[in-house]
Each structure stands twice: as structure tokens, then as C-alpha cells.
Scaffold this active site. Structure first.
Site, PDB file in Angstrom:
ATOM      1  N   LYS A  73      23.041  14.528 138.570  1.00  0.00           N
ATOM      2  CA  LYS A  73      21.652  15.015 138.574  1.00  0.00           C
ATOM      3  C   LYS A  73      20.750  14.313 139.602  1.00  0.00           C
ATOM      4  CE  LYS A  73      21.508  16.692 133.810  1.00  0.00           C
ATOM      5  NZ  LYS A  73      20.809  16.690 132.517  1.00  0.00           N
ATOM      6  N   ASP A 109      15.297  20.880 132.219  1.00  0.00           N
ATOM      7  CA  ASP A 109      15.473  20.207 130.913  1.00  0.00           C
ATOM      8  C   ASP A 109      14.130  20.041 130.202  1.00  0.00           C
ATOM      9  OD1 ASP A 109      18.232  19.883 130.989  1.00  0.00           O
ATOM     10  OD2 ASP A 109      18.134  17.912 131.938  1.00  0.00           O
TER      11      ASP A 109
HETATM   12  P1  NDP Z   1      20.872   8.641 130.016  1.00  0.00           P
HETATM   13  O1  NDP Z   1      22.167   7.922 130.037  1.00  0.00           O
HETATM   14  O2  NDP Z   1      20.112   8.854 131.265  1.00  0.00           O
HETATM   15  O3  NDP Z   1      19.866   7.877 128.987  1.00  0.00           O
HETATM   16  C1  NDP Z   1      20.288   7.507 127.690  1.00  0.00           C
HETATM   17  C2  NDP Z   1      19.129   6.862 126.926  1.00  0.00           C
HETATM   18  O4  NDP Z   1      19.580   6.619 125.595  1.00  0.00           O
HETATM   19  C3  NDP Z   1      18.652   5.532 127.492  1.00  0.00           C
HETATM   20  O5  NDP Z   1      17.277   5.396 127.293  1.00  0.00           O
HETATM   21  C4  NDP Z   1      19.430   4.523 126.614  1.00  0.00           C
HETATM   22  O6  NDP Z   1      18.771   3.289 126.498  1.00  0.00           O
HETATM   23  C5  NDP Z   1      19.405   5.231 125.290  1.00  0.00           C
HETATM   24  N1  NDP Z   1      20.484   4.808 124.401  1.00  0.00           N
HETATM   25  C6  NDP Z   1      21.788   5.211 124.443  1.00  0.00           C
HETATM   26  N2  NDP Z   1      22.491   4.636 123.443  1.00  0.00           N
HETATM   27  C7  NDP Z   1      21.606   3.861 122.759  1.00  0.00           C
HETATM   28  C8  NDP Z   1      21.718   3.022 121.616  1.00  0.00           C
HETATM   29  N3  NDP Z   1      22.890   2.857 120.967  1.00  0.00           N
HETATM   30  N4  NDP Z   1      20.611   2.381 121.174  1.00  0.00           N
HETATM   31  C9  NDP Z   1      19.428   2.547 121.794  1.00  0.00           C
HETATM   32  N5  NDP Z   1      19.255   3.322 122.902  1.00  0.00           N
HETATM   33  C10 NDP Z   1      20.326   3.974 123.367  1.00  0.00           C
HETATM   34  O7  NDP Z   1      21.190  10.020 129.296  1.00  0.00           O
HETATM   35  P2  NDP Z   1      20.347  11.375 129.377  1.00  0.00           P
HETATM   36  O8  NDP Z   1      18.908  11.034 129.269  1.00  0.00           O
HETATM   37  O9  NDP Z   1      20.809  12.200 130.523  1.00  0.00           O
HETATM   38  O10 NDP Z   1      20.831  12.130 128.063  1.00  0.00           O
HETATM   39  C11 NDP Z   1      20.418  11.681 126.781  1.00  0.00           C
HETATM   40  C12 NDP Z   1      20.852  12.706 125.755  1.00  0.00           C
HETATM   41  O11 NDP Z   1      20.133  13.913 125.979  1.00  0.00           O
HETATM   42  C13 NDP Z   1      22.345  13.082 125.821  1.00  0.00           C
HETATM   43  O12 NDP Z   1      22.862  12.998 124.499  1.00  0.00           O
HETATM   44  C14 NDP Z   1      22.361  14.532 126.268  1.00  0.00           C
HETATM   45  O13 NDP Z   1      23.382  15.265 125.610  1.00  0.00           O
HETATM   46  C15 NDP Z   1      21.003  15.016 125.801  1.00  0.00           C
HETATM   47  N6  NDP Z   1      20.496  16.128 126.597  1.00  0.00           N
HETATM   48  C16 NDP Z   1      20.234  17.294 125.937  1.00  0.00           C
HETATM   49  C17 NDP Z   1      19.759  18.373 126.623  1.00  0.00           C
HETATM   50  C18 NDP Z   1      19.496  19.640 125.891  1.00  0.00           C
HETATM   51  O14 NDP Z   1      19.230  20.649 126.544  1.00  0.00           O
HETATM   52  N7  NDP Z   1      19.516  19.639 124.567  1.00  0.00           N
HETATM   53  C19 NDP Z   1      19.502  18.330 128.083  1.00  0.00           C
HETATM   54  C20 NDP Z   1      19.751  17.039 128.678  1.00  0.00           C
HETATM   55  C21 NDP Z   1      20.246  15.991 127.938  1.00  0.00           C
HETATM   56  P3  NDP Z   1      18.951   2.105 127.623  1.00  0.00           P
HETATM   57  O15 NDP Z   1      17.994   2.419 128.724  1.00  0.00           O
HETATM   58  O16 NDP Z   1      18.614   0.887 126.857  1.00  0.00           O
HETATM   59  O17 NDP Z   1      20.402   2.167 128.050  1.00  0.00           O
END
Ligand code: NDP
Length: 284
Positions: A73, A109
Site C-alpha cells: 500500500k 479504506d
Molecule cells: P498495520 O500493521 O498497519 O497496523 C496494525 C495496528 O494494530 C498498529 O497500530 C499496531 O500497534 C496494532 N496492533 C496489532 N497487534 C496489536 C496488539 N496485540 N496489541 C496492541 N496493538 C496491536 O495494519 P493495518 O492498519 O493495515 O490493518 C489493521 C487491521 O485492519 C487488519 O486486521 C486488517 O484486516 C483490517 N483492515 C480492514 C479493512 C476493512 O475493509 N474491513 C480495510 C483495511 C484493513 P503498534 O503500532 O504498536 O504495532
């Protein structure tokens, strides 16, 4: 003999790695069929090293556009001819649109999320808590701010990503944002209107994972949204429903971002119900 039929389909695609479990093709092709469009949506595994050639191929073969998913992306932007303003602000593109001979990056998104949100509440003037600060949180934050939300509390585990989103919202939108580091159960401030999980917590296969929230602070007046599409009934969705909150699941956002892409590629308004039913079939 004159053959009036065309055997050449219009093409769109999704590039990702891994990509095999991405169900977008099933959703979009259900709508192509319903609207009698002779188009195809191809799910294509492209590695980061091949992304540049992948985009060249898409250009050379006259694809009408496409989607990008993990991990492309951000990196794809350098291979495109430009982005929309919102995609530029978000810093990520999940949708390519062909305009003449140009490939333009858009981010649907956050727009898909806002469309879902507007079905239950007007974003104008709303106070929003977002868990997470990754790509989905950035898209949702920027578009919800553009739609009129005024205050954001970003709750994130890592400081760097959290600060980057807070800075983006404060400097590039008219909203006010602050960061709370997420190191224990978070108490949702009483005046909050909308609570959003934009982390990957709850995503298959880790389906029993729960957000660290003090759920006593979740009130029935608060709209609760979860980005997780698979499974759509996350712990957060179920808890919020039990509390009587209006709830948006991740399928709605996935359908709505698909609806926007479909409109941009084909010029046709697809039936969202057909698309949602296709996804429900996949995730049932
Ligand atoms: P990224 O990897 O860019 O970001 C993930 C985020 O989740 C970060 O802020 C991370 O925190 C946090 N995180 C992950 N695991 C944990 C945990 N165990 N405890 C606390 N914080 C956590 O992913 P995306 O933003 O691209 O995607 C996130 C979700 O959104 C995915 O599950 C994806 O499937 C979903 N999504 C859904 C869409 C839809 O249309 N429904 C469209 C796009 C995405 P940190 O910064 O601390 O690592």
C-alpha cells in the site's frame, strides 16, 4: 462473417503477498455478474521485489485499475503517476484508477469506513477514540476528520506510530488529536461518541483475542466499529451489542470500500447487498 461479440474482458486486480485468502475477487465478481459487466477481477501474488514490474504489467496490459493489499500500500505510490489528495495525506494507496494513460492512487479504506459510519451517525462534531495507528487507522482518521469529526484520541501500543498519526491529524486536518499509550485496560472517556478498533486484534486465526478496554466505560450511546472482517463478530462487536451500542462490523467497511472502487473503475453503482452476501458466504 461479422462477429459483433467482444471476447476481450476489462481487467482489474489485487496485488498482495500473501494474497490467496483475500476474498475481494469473490465480492467484486458477484457484482460484475449481477450488473452484467464482462469484467474480471484477478487475485495476483506479487512480491515486493516485483511490484514495479507488476505495475508496469498492469499498465501495459490495459488493466482498468486494481487494489493493493499487504505489503504494497505504501511502496506502490512511487510507481504511479499521482495520488488523490486524501491518499497522499494518508500515505497509502489501496486502489488504482486508470485516468486515460495515467494510473492514479486512491485510498478507499477510510472512505468505506465513513460511508458505514454515516449509516448510523453524522460524523460532524464527533469525538472519536481510535485503537491502533497503522494503515487502517490512518485512513479512518483522515477521512473521518475530513467528514467533520472534531476530536480524536489515538490509543496505540507503540509511541512512534501513534505520534505520527496524531501529528498528521493535527497538522493536516481541522481536528484535534492526542495520543494515549496503550499499556493496560483503557477507560473510554465519557464524552466519546465513536469507538473504533483499527488494530488487527481479533483477526483470524487469533479470533478470541480481546482489546484491553475497561468495558464498564463503554456506554450504550457510543457507536462502536471494528475493522476486522474475518470473523466479523469479534469480541468487541459482541460486547458492544450486549451493551446496546450501535455497532459496525468490518464487513460493512470492506463492502463499502469495494463499492467505491467498483464505481471508480466501471462508472456503475453496484448493489452493496450482493457484495455483502458474497462475503458472508465466504466467511460463513
Ligand atoms: P498495520 O500493521 O498497519 O497496523 C496494525 C495496528 O494494530 C498498529 O497500530 C499496531 O500497534 C496494532 N496492533 C496489532 N497487534 C496489536 C496488539 N496485540 N496489541 C496492541 N496493538 C496491536 O495494519 P493495518 O492498519 O493495515 O490493518 C489493521 C487491521 O485492519 C487488519 O486486521 C486488517 O484486516 C483490517 N483492515 C480492514 C479493512 C476493512 O475493509 N474491513 C480495510 C483495511 C484493513 P503498534 O503500532 O504498536 O504495532
Amino acid at each position: 462473417m461479422n462477429n459483433p461479440r467482444s471476447f476481450k474482458q476489462e481487467l482489474v486486480s489485487v496485488f498482495g503477498q500473501p494474497v490467496a485468502e483475500n476474498p475481494t475477487q469473490y465480492m467484486i465478481e458477484a457484482a460484475f455478474k449481477h450488473h452484467q459487466l464482462d469484467w474480471r477481477y484477478l487475485t495476483i501474488e506479487v512480491s515486493p521485489e516485483d511490484l514495479e514490474n507488476g505495475v508496469k504489467g498492469l499498465r501495459a496490459m490495459g488493466f482498468r485499475g486494481g487494489n493493493l493489499t499487504i505489503p504494497h500500500k505504501v511502496e506502490v505510490i512511487q510507481y504511479l503517476d499521482g495520488t488523490t489528495e486524501a491518499a497522499g495525506l494518508i500515505g497509502a494507496v489501496n486502489c488504482i484508477i486508470r485516468e486515460g494513460d495515467k494510473l492514479i492512487g486512491e485510498n478507499t479504506d477510510g472512505k468505506g469506513f465513513v460511508q458505514s459510519l454515516k449509516e448510523v451517525t453524522d460524523p460532524v462534531g464527533k469525538k472519536v477514540v481510535i485503537f491502533g495507528a497503522g494503515g487502517a487507522a490512518r485512513a479512518i482518521g483522515v477521512e473521518t476528520a475530513i467528514a467533520g469529526a472534531t476530536e480524536f484520541t489515538i490509543v496505540n501500543r507503540s509511541q512512534e506510530r501513534g505520534e505520527s498519526l496524531v501529528k498528521l491529524l493535527n497538522e493536516k486536518t481541522d481536528s484535534k488529536a492526542k495520543l494515549v499509550l496503550w499499556d493496560g485496560p483503557f477507560s473510554i472517556p465519557e464524552e466519546t461518541d465513536v469507538v473504533i478498533n483499527a488494530t488487527s486484534i481479533g483477526l483470524y486465526p487469533d479470533v478470541s483475542a480481546e482489546l484491553a478496554i475497561d468495558f464498564f466505560t463503554l456506554k450504550p450511546e457510543m457507536v462502536v466499529a471494528d475493522v476486522i472482517p474475518n470473523p466479523p463478530r469479534t469480541h468487541l462487536v459482541q460486547t458492544a451489542e450486549e451493551k446496546g451500542c450501535p455497532v459496525l462490523d468490518g464487513l460493512g467497511m470492506l463492502v463499502n470500500q469495494g463499492v467505491i472502487g467498483f464505481q471508480l473503475w466501471t462508472g456503475v453503482d453496484p448493489d452493496p447487498q450482493i457484495m455483502r452476501e458474497a462475503l458472508e458466504e465466504v466467511f460463513s
